[in-house]
Design an enzyme around this catalytic site. Structure first.
Site, PDB file in Angstrom:
ATOM      1  N   ASP A 113       0.829  -1.206   0.000  1.00  0.00           N
ATOM      2  CA  ASP A 113       0.000   0.000   0.000  1.00  0.00           C
ATOM      3  C   ASP A 113       0.863   1.256   0.000  1.00  0.00           C
ATOM      4  O   ASP A 113       2.087   1.189   0.114  1.00  0.00           O
ATOM      5  CB  ASP A 113      -0.958  -0.018   1.210  1.00  0.00           C
ATOM      6  CG  ASP A 113      -0.288  -0.472   2.504  1.00  0.00           C
ATOM      7  OD1 ASP A 113       0.956  -0.468   2.571  1.00  0.00           O
ATOM      8  OD2 ASP A 113      -0.998  -0.834   3.446  1.00  0.00           O
ATOM      9  N   ASN A 166      -7.297  -2.684  14.457  1.00  0.00           N
ATOM     10  CA  ASN A 166      -8.711  -2.870  14.077  1.00  0.00           C
ATOM     11  C   ASN A 166      -8.907  -4.050  13.134  1.00  0.00           C
ATOM     12  O   ASN A 166      -9.975  -4.222  12.565  1.00  0.00           O
ATOM     13  CB  ASN A 166      -9.283  -1.587  13.449  1.00  0.00           C
ATOM     14  CG  ASN A 166      -8.631  -1.257  12.099  1.00  0.00           C
ATOM     15  OD1 ASN A 166      -7.696  -1.924  11.671  1.00  0.00           O
ATOM     16  ND2 ASN A 166      -9.138  -0.231  11.434  1.00  0.00           N
ATOM     17  N   HIS A 224      -7.247  -4.558  10.305  1.00  0.00           N
ATOM     18  CA  HIS A 224      -6.998  -4.326   8.873  1.00  0.00           C
ATOM     19  C   HIS A 224      -5.749  -5.058   8.408  1.00  0.00           C
ATOM     20  O   HIS A 224      -4.838  -5.327   9.183  1.00  0.00           O
ATOM     21  CB  HIS A 224      -6.969  -2.826   8.523  1.00  0.00           C
ATOM     22  CG  HIS A 224      -5.746  -2.064   8.912  1.00  0.00           C
ATOM     23  ND1 HIS A 224      -5.755  -0.704   9.125  1.00  0.00           N
ATOM     24  CD2 HIS A 224      -4.448  -2.434   9.114  1.00  0.00           C
ATOM     25  CE1 HIS A 224      -4.531  -0.290   9.422  1.00  0.00           C
ATOM     26  NE2 HIS A 224      -3.729  -1.323   9.425  1.00  0.00           N
ATOM     27  N   GLU A 235      -9.711  -1.702   5.356  1.00  0.00           N
ATOM     28  CA  GLU A 235     -10.322  -1.427   6.656  1.00  0.00           C
ATOM     29  C   GLU A 235     -11.555  -2.322   6.850  1.00  0.00           C
ATOM     30  O   GLU A 235     -12.033  -2.933   5.881  1.00  0.00           O
ATOM     31  CB  GLU A 235     -10.724   0.056   6.706  1.00  0.00           C
ATOM     32  CG  GLU A 235      -9.547   1.029   6.527  1.00  0.00           C
ATOM     33  CD  GLU A 235      -8.639   1.145   7.750  1.00  0.00           C
ATOM     34  OE1 GLU A 235      -8.585   0.210   8.577  1.00  0.00           O
ATOM     35  OE2 GLU A 235      -7.959   2.182   7.888  1.00  0.00           O
TER      36      GLU A 235
END
Ligand code: F6R
Length: 248
Positions: free
Chosen positions: A66, A135, A137, A142
């Site tokens: 990314d 979280n 991800h 996400e």
């Protein structure tokens, strides 16, 4: 999925580095997908140490997961900068052998499509290195990201911007969008290594491994990965069923 837990992070890193070394020795031109962030840094340092001791990493093909949108390539927090400093230069890899997304492109959607095409042009990824967000991800997929998603532009959640603000002077400087490999793209990697250390990752790790396969926990898609090894310290493994004691 093979899970390796241990008390000593350097020992886990050494085992993960052995996996990379084995691949490199079998295929010096293997395609490695680099995760950025703090979790894999000690792995890169260990591989640099091995390179200095004679392991030839220079023919590897490099890609990544990314990139932030909007940071110039030379920005110290751009992932291109990270990969140049931690991988390409110390491993003596020609930048022409790296396929990285253009986070500062005028047309980010076109840059995402070009990145996905570039990964295809490499023949796919032999070994993808992964971290996990608190979280759940993976890359910048996400919660709620479709499991068949491809490389695309995404909005970063407030949680992720907050977690990553430690690398910036203030949260206002953290970009709001990123280009990311999709979950479908990641699942196509031929093998993968995930590194997760520390209590802050424990809940996400437990949801990834013990929870249902659910798009609200992007990493749970990895239960479907054909060849994933997960390296966890005791804190990151602490919320797994059976107290993290699992056969590896
Ligand atoms: C980075 C990436 C992210 C990180 C994750 C964990 O390329 O894709 O998913 O792996 O945010 O980051 P650290 O390792 O800094 O806790």
């Amino acid at each position: 999925m093979r899970i390796v837990t241990g008390d000593e992070i350097p020992d886990l890193i050494s085992q993960a580095a052995d996996q990379v070394e084995q691949l490199v020795r079998a295929n010096p031109q293997a395609v490695i997908g680099i995760a950025t962030g703090s979790s894999p840094e000690p792995l890169y340092v260990e591989l640099t140490r091995r390179a200095q001791a004679g392991l030839d990493l220079s023919q590897l093909r490099i890609t990544c997961l990314d990139e932030y949108i909007g940071l110039p390539a030379e920005h110290v927090q751009s992932y291109r900068h990270y990969i140049t400093e931690q991988i390409l230069t110390p491993w003596n890899i020609d930048p022409a052998h790296a396929v990285l997304p253009e986070g500062d492109a005028a047309d980010p959607d076109a840059a995402a499509a070009a990145f996905e095409e570039g990964i295809g042009g490499l023949g796919g990824i032999d070994l993808q290195i992964l971290g996990i967000g608190p979280n759940g991800h993976i890359a910048f997929n996400e919660p709620g990201s479709p499991f068949d998603s491809r490389t695309r532009v995404v909005d970063l959640t407030a949680d992720t911007r907050e977690a990553n603000s430690r690398f910036f002077d203030s949260i206002d400087e953290v970009p709001r969008q990123a280009l990311t490999q999709g979950i479908g793209t990641i699942l196509e990697s031929r093998s993968a290594i995930m590194l997760a250390f520390g209590e802050a990752k424990a809940e996400a790790v437990a949801a990834m491994i013990d929870g249902p396969v659910d798009e609200n926990v992007p990493a749970s898609a990895l239960q479907r990965h054909p060849a994933l090894e997960v390296f966890l310290d005791a804190a990151a493994a602490s919320r797994l069923g059976n107290g993290g004691l699992r056969p590896s």
